[in-house]
Design a protein around this motif. Structure first.
Motif, PDB file in Angstrom:
ATOM      1  N   GLU A 130       0.834  -1.208   0.000  1.00  0.00           N
ATOM      2  CA  GLU A 130       0.000   0.000   0.000  1.00  0.00           C
ATOM      3  C   GLU A 130       0.870   1.260   0.000  1.00  0.00           C
ATOM      4  OE1 GLU A 130      -3.197   0.251  -0.203  1.00  0.00           O
ATOM      5  OE2 GLU A 130      -4.083  -1.650   0.449  1.00  0.00           O
ATOM      6  N   ILE A 131       1.915   1.264   0.825  1.00  0.00           N
ATOM      7  CA  ILE A 131       2.806   2.431   0.913  1.00  0.00           C
ATOM      8  C   ILE A 131       3.493   2.673  -0.425  1.00  0.00           C
ATOM      9  CG2 ILE A 131       4.891   3.337   2.004  1.00  0.00           C
ATOM     10  CD1 ILE A 131       2.379   3.344   3.782  1.00  0.00           C
ATOM     11  N   GLY A 132       4.014   1.619  -1.023  1.00  0.00           N
ATOM     12  CA  GLY A 132       4.693   1.762  -2.301  1.00  0.00           C
ATOM     13  C   GLY A 132       3.777   2.251  -3.400  1.00  0.00           C
ATOM     14  N   ASP A 133       2.514   1.859  -3.327  1.00  0.00           N
ATOM     15  CA  ASP A 133       1.558   2.230  -4.368  1.00  0.00           C
ATOM     16  C   ASP A 133       0.996   3.632  -4.170  1.00  0.00           C
ATOM     17  OD1 ASP A 133       0.014   1.529  -6.696  1.00  0.00           O
ATOM     18  OD2 ASP A 133      -1.742   1.354  -5.385  1.00  0.00           O
ATOM     19  N   GLY A 134       0.983   4.103  -2.892  1.00  0.00           N
ATOM     20  CA  GLY A 134       0.269   5.359  -2.635  1.00  0.00           C
ATOM     21  C   GLY A 134       1.099   6.550  -2.237  1.00  0.00           C
ATOM     22  N   LEU A 135       2.352   6.355  -1.816  1.00  0.00           N
ATOM     23  CA  LEU A 135       3.138   7.469  -1.300  1.00  0.00           C
ATOM     24  C   LEU A 135       4.388   7.705  -2.147  1.00  0.00           C
ATOM     25  CD1 LEU A 135       2.931   6.866   2.570  1.00  0.00           C
ATOM     26  CD2 LEU A 135       1.585   8.440   1.174  1.00  0.00           C
ATOM     27  N   SER A 136       4.206   8.216  -3.326  1.00  0.00           N
ATOM     28  CA  SER A 136       5.325   8.424  -4.242  1.00  0.00           C
ATOM     29  C   SER A 136       6.273   9.519  -3.761  1.00  0.00           C
ATOM     30  CB  SER A 136       4.806   8.777  -5.641  1.00  0.00           C
ATOM     31  OG  SER A 136       4.037   9.974  -5.600  1.00  0.00           O
ATOM     32  N   THR A 137       5.809  10.386  -2.829  1.00  0.00           N
ATOM     33  CA  THR A 137       6.650  11.476  -2.340  1.00  0.00           C
ATOM     34  C   THR A 137       7.544  11.059  -1.172  1.00  0.00           C
ATOM     35  OG1 THR A 137       4.912  12.215  -0.817  1.00  0.00           O
ATOM     36  CG2 THR A 137       4.936  13.199  -3.023  1.00  0.00           C
ATOM     37  N   LEU A 138       7.392   9.839  -0.679  1.00  0.00           N
ATOM     38  CA  LEU A 138       8.109   9.408   0.516  1.00  0.00           C
ATOM     39  C   LEU A 138       9.623   9.450   0.306  1.00  0.00           C
ATOM     40  CD1 LEU A 138       7.225   8.410   3.340  1.00  0.00           C
ATOM     41  CD2 LEU A 138       7.643   6.071   2.531  1.00  0.00           C
ATOM     42  N   GLN A 139      10.321  10.040   1.283  1.00  0.00           N
ATOM     43  CA  GLN A 139      11.782  10.150   1.218  1.00  0.00           C
ATOM     44  C   GLN A 139      12.485   9.434   2.363  1.00  0.00           C
ATOM     45  OE1 GLN A 139      12.737  14.337   1.083  1.00  0.00           O
ATOM     46  NE2 GLN A 139      12.041  14.563  -1.016  1.00  0.00           N
ATOM     47  N   SER A 140      11.771   9.164   3.457  1.00  0.00           N
ATOM     48  CA  SER A 140      12.395   8.536   4.616  1.00  0.00           C
ATOM     49  C   SER A 140      11.437   7.530   5.236  1.00  0.00           C
ATOM     50  CB  SER A 140      12.787   9.602   5.649  1.00  0.00           C
ATOM     51  OG  SER A 140      13.304   9.007   6.823  1.00  0.00           O
ATOM     52  N   LEU A 141      11.926   6.304   5.455  1.00  0.00           N
ATOM     53  CA  LEU A 141      11.090   5.246   6.037  1.00  0.00           C
ATOM     54  C   LEU A 141      11.910   4.470   7.062  1.00  0.00           C
ATOM     55  CD1 LEU A 141       8.450   3.551   6.059  1.00  0.00           C
ATOM     56  CD2 LEU A 141       9.486   2.133   4.265  1.00  0.00           C
ATOM     57  N   ASP A 142      11.362   4.322   8.263  1.00  0.00           N
ATOM     58  CA  ASP A 142      11.996   3.542   9.316  1.00  0.00           C
ATOM     59  C   ASP A 142      11.070   2.393   9.692  1.00  0.00           C
ATOM     60  OD1 ASP A 142      13.226   2.459  11.536  1.00  0.00           O
ATOM     61  OD2 ASP A 142      13.642   4.388  12.496  1.00  0.00           O
ATOM     62  N   VAL A 143      11.468   1.176   9.321  1.00  0.00           N
ATOM     63  CA  VAL A 143      10.706  -0.018   9.681  1.00  0.00           C
ATOM     64  C   VAL A 143      11.590  -0.966  10.489  1.00  0.00           C
ATOM     65  CG1 VAL A 143       8.994   0.067   7.826  1.00  0.00           C
ATOM     66  CG2 VAL A 143      11.212  -1.005   7.396  1.00  0.00           C
ATOM     67  N   SER A 144      12.503  -0.411  11.260  1.00  0.00           N
ATOM     68  CA  SER A 144      13.378  -1.223  12.104  1.00  0.00           C
ATOM     69  C   SER A 144      12.551  -2.095  13.052  1.00  0.00           C
ATOM     70  CB  SER A 144      14.305  -0.322  12.919  1.00  0.00           C
ATOM     71  OG  SER A 144      15.112   0.472  12.088  1.00  0.00           O
ATOM     72  N   PHE A 145      12.980  -3.345  13.195  1.00  0.00           N
ATOM     73  CA  PHE A 145      12.352  -4.326  14.086  1.00  0.00           C
ATOM     74  C   PHE A 145      10.937  -4.717  13.651  1.00  0.00           C
ATOM     75  CE2 PHE A 145      15.583  -2.096  16.484  1.00  0.00           C
ATOM     76  CZ  PHE A 145      16.318  -3.142  17.034  1.00  0.00           C
ATOM     77  N   CYS A 146      10.608  -4.462  12.401  1.00  0.00           N
ATOM     78  CA  CYS A 146       9.337  -4.960  11.838  1.00  0.00           C
ATOM     79  C   CYS A 146       9.666  -6.281  11.148  1.00  0.00           C
ATOM     80  CB  CYS A 146       8.749  -3.941  10.864  1.00  0.00           C
ATOM     81  SG  CYS A 146       8.369  -2.341  11.622  1.00  0.00           S
ATOM     82  N   ARG A 147       9.687  -7.342  11.902  1.00  0.00           N
ATOM     83  CA  ARG A 147      10.316  -8.586  11.460  1.00  0.00           C
ATOM     84  C   ARG A 147       9.445  -9.433  10.540  1.00  0.00           C
ATOM     85  NH1 ARG A 147      13.198  -9.643  17.326  1.00  0.00           N
ATOM     86  NH2 ARG A 147      14.908  -8.153  16.998  1.00  0.00           N
ATOM     87  N   HIS A 168      15.673   2.746   7.073  1.00  0.00           N
ATOM     88  CA  HIS A 168      16.177   2.031   8.243  1.00  0.00           C
ATOM     89  C   HIS A 168      15.488   0.670   8.328  1.00  0.00           C
ATOM     90  CE1 HIS A 168      18.046   5.502  10.761  1.00  0.00           C
ATOM     91  NE2 HIS A 168      18.143   5.745   9.462  1.00  0.00           N
ATOM     92  N   LEU A 169      16.310  -0.399   8.304  1.00  0.00           N
ATOM     93  CA  LEU A 169      15.791  -1.763   8.279  1.00  0.00           C
ATOM     94  C   LEU A 169      16.436  -2.623   9.361  1.00  0.00           C
ATOM     95  CD1 LEU A 169      16.089  -2.280   4.404  1.00  0.00           C
ATOM     96  CD2 LEU A 169      14.010  -1.706   5.649  1.00  0.00           C
ATOM     97  N   ALA A 170      16.874  -2.027  10.452  1.00  0.00           N
ATOM     98  CA  ALA A 170      17.557  -2.783  11.499  1.00  0.00           C
ATOM     99  C   ALA A 170      16.708  -3.958  11.975  1.00  0.00           C
ATOM    100  CB  ALA A 170      17.890  -1.868  12.676  1.00  0.00           C
ATOM    101  N   SER A 171      17.331  -5.123  12.028  1.00  0.00           N
ATOM    102  CA  SER A 171      16.689  -6.349  12.512  1.00  0.00           C
ATOM    103  C   SER A 171      15.518  -6.820  11.653  1.00  0.00           C
ATOM    104  CB  SER A 171      16.237  -6.200  13.978  1.00  0.00           C
ATOM    105  OG  SER A 171      17.355  -6.179  14.830  1.00  0.00           O
TER     106      SER A 171
END
Length: 418
Positions: A130-147, A168-171
């Protein structure tokens, strides 16, 4: 609700409503001059008009809300560019952020540029699609620990958000080289990538990444046990003009070749963490000190067991702007590493120094350090058998007034990740 301005005295002018005098642009100018969030919130309490203006001008929003409430927030705060839905590290709430929330964000927050979802353990690839399809303006994403996230969902973000600058993709343990190839093909402006603990990443993925992403300023591949000299050397060559921060904590396959490549290509490097990289030796670190002496500010090399006085003395002599240094557990280091400083006229810039578990450093070496590091704010001397509070007092060592000395581990460390 009106907001009157009342004239003073009986002969003064009649009361005037401020909302009849000030235009929206003038009120926005007043709001822009309020620096604290508290003052900006108080501005919105004056009346409905001011609240509407404050809501329309808000750029940042942190929320704990389900889909219905998120839709209401989007209607009220239509110009938000930064959204924080991250969850606490130590506490979580049920059900937390879900894919349904992400669907609302993707549809309603069309101006979004910065999105924090760290520790949102319930989200899956469906939400990322959904994010990839709807937020073309996105410049920063932190999904750390979203396993639960995998290459499939994050690749969709890379394809849909071509102006991605920070990721950010830590863990995120399921992430692999497949995603790095997708980033290389779709996100040429990527500047900051955190892959700490992504153990499936290899040299091939890192090589693919920097084939298309050559503006990287910060790369963190700490605890990526399959990344070694081949990948890091390619980073040094491809991102030579942009790279400022490189973190390689516990990358057991990284050795002298990586550091020599950084010394050859990355003269603007400011932060390097090679802690736990036990194959790194004096040879490469001396070259790094010579090449990056005017740029290096932070160096972490604890548990680099082959490091000795030879390289440390070069680092202290040549890296004049070094502010943070960790040589903990470097058992070959002795007081001799600091003796050359006695003849140096300049004062060092060090503010943060860790020499814990260095059995051959004594109060003699520490005295030289203190004489040259007058801006020292934190000193860690835990488990140094020749350094104690009593020994320092007996040697009449003088610490800077602002310096906190950690003798036995009772002090919390400053927020400097080495």
């Amino acid at each position: 609700m009106s907001t009157p301005i009342v004239g003073g005295g009986e002969a003064g002018p009649p009361g005037v409503c401020i909302n009849d005098v000030l235009t929206d642009d003038e009120l926005r100018s007043v709001l822009a001059r309020l620096e604290s969030e508290k003052d900006r919130e108080i501005f919105g309490l004056v009346c409905k008009r001011w609240l509407a203006l404050q809501s329309a001008e808000r750029r940042r929003l942190a929320a704990r809300a389900g889909p219905h409430m998120l839709a209401m927030l989007a209607a009220r705060f239509g110009r938000v560019v930064e959204l924080d839905l991250s969850q606490s590290v130590s506490r979580s709430f049920y059900p937390g952020v879900t894919d349904a929330d992400l669907a609302v964000v993707a549809r309603k927050f069309k101006r979004l540029k910065v999105f924090n979802l760290s520790h949102c353990k319930g989200i899956t690839d469906k939400g990322m699609l959904e994010i990839g399809d709807g937020l073309s303006t996105l410049q920063s994403l932190d999904v750390s620990f979203c396993r639960k996230l995998t290459d499939r969902g994050l690749e969709a973000v890379a394809r849909g958000c071509h102006d991605m600058r920070t990721l950010h993709l830590a863990s995120c343990r399921a992430v692999s080289d497949v995603l790095l190839l997708g980033l290389s093909r779709n996100c040429p402006n990527l500047e900051e990538l955190v892959l700490e603990g992504c153990a499936n990443i290899t040299d091939q993925g890192i090589t693919d990444l920097v084939g298309g992403c050559q503006k990287i300023k910060l790369l963190d591949v700490s605890k990526c046990s399959n990344v070694g000299d081949v990948g890091i050397s390619n980073v040094a060559r491809s991102c030579s003009s942009s790279l400022r921060t490189l973190k390689l904590l516990d990358c057991c396959k990284v050795g002298d070749q990586s550091v020599l490549s950084l010394a050859s290509f990355c003269m603007g490097l400011e932060t390097l963490v090679v802690s736990g990289c036990r194959d790194i030796s004096d040879e490469s670190l001396k070259s790094l000190a010579a090449a990056c002496g005017n740029s290096l500010k932070t160096l972490g090399m604890n548990w680099c067991l082959n490091v000795s006085d030879l390289s440390l003395s070069s680092i202290l002599a040549q890296c004049r702007y070094l502010e943070a240094l960790d040589i903990g557990c470097c058992e070959e280091v002795t007081d001799a590493a600091f003796q050359g400083l006695a003849s140096v006229e300049d004062v060092l810039s060090l503010k943060f120094l860790k020499i814990s578990n260095c059995p051959n450093i004594t109060v003699t070496g520490l005295g030289i350090i203190l004489d040259k590091c007058r801006s020292l704010e934190y000193l860690d001397v835990r488990s140094c058998p020749h350094i104690s509070k009593t020994a320092c007092d007996e040697a009449m060592l003088r610490f800077p007034d602002c310096c906190k000395v950690n003798y036995v581990g009772r002090l919390s460390e400053p927020d400097m990740k080495l």
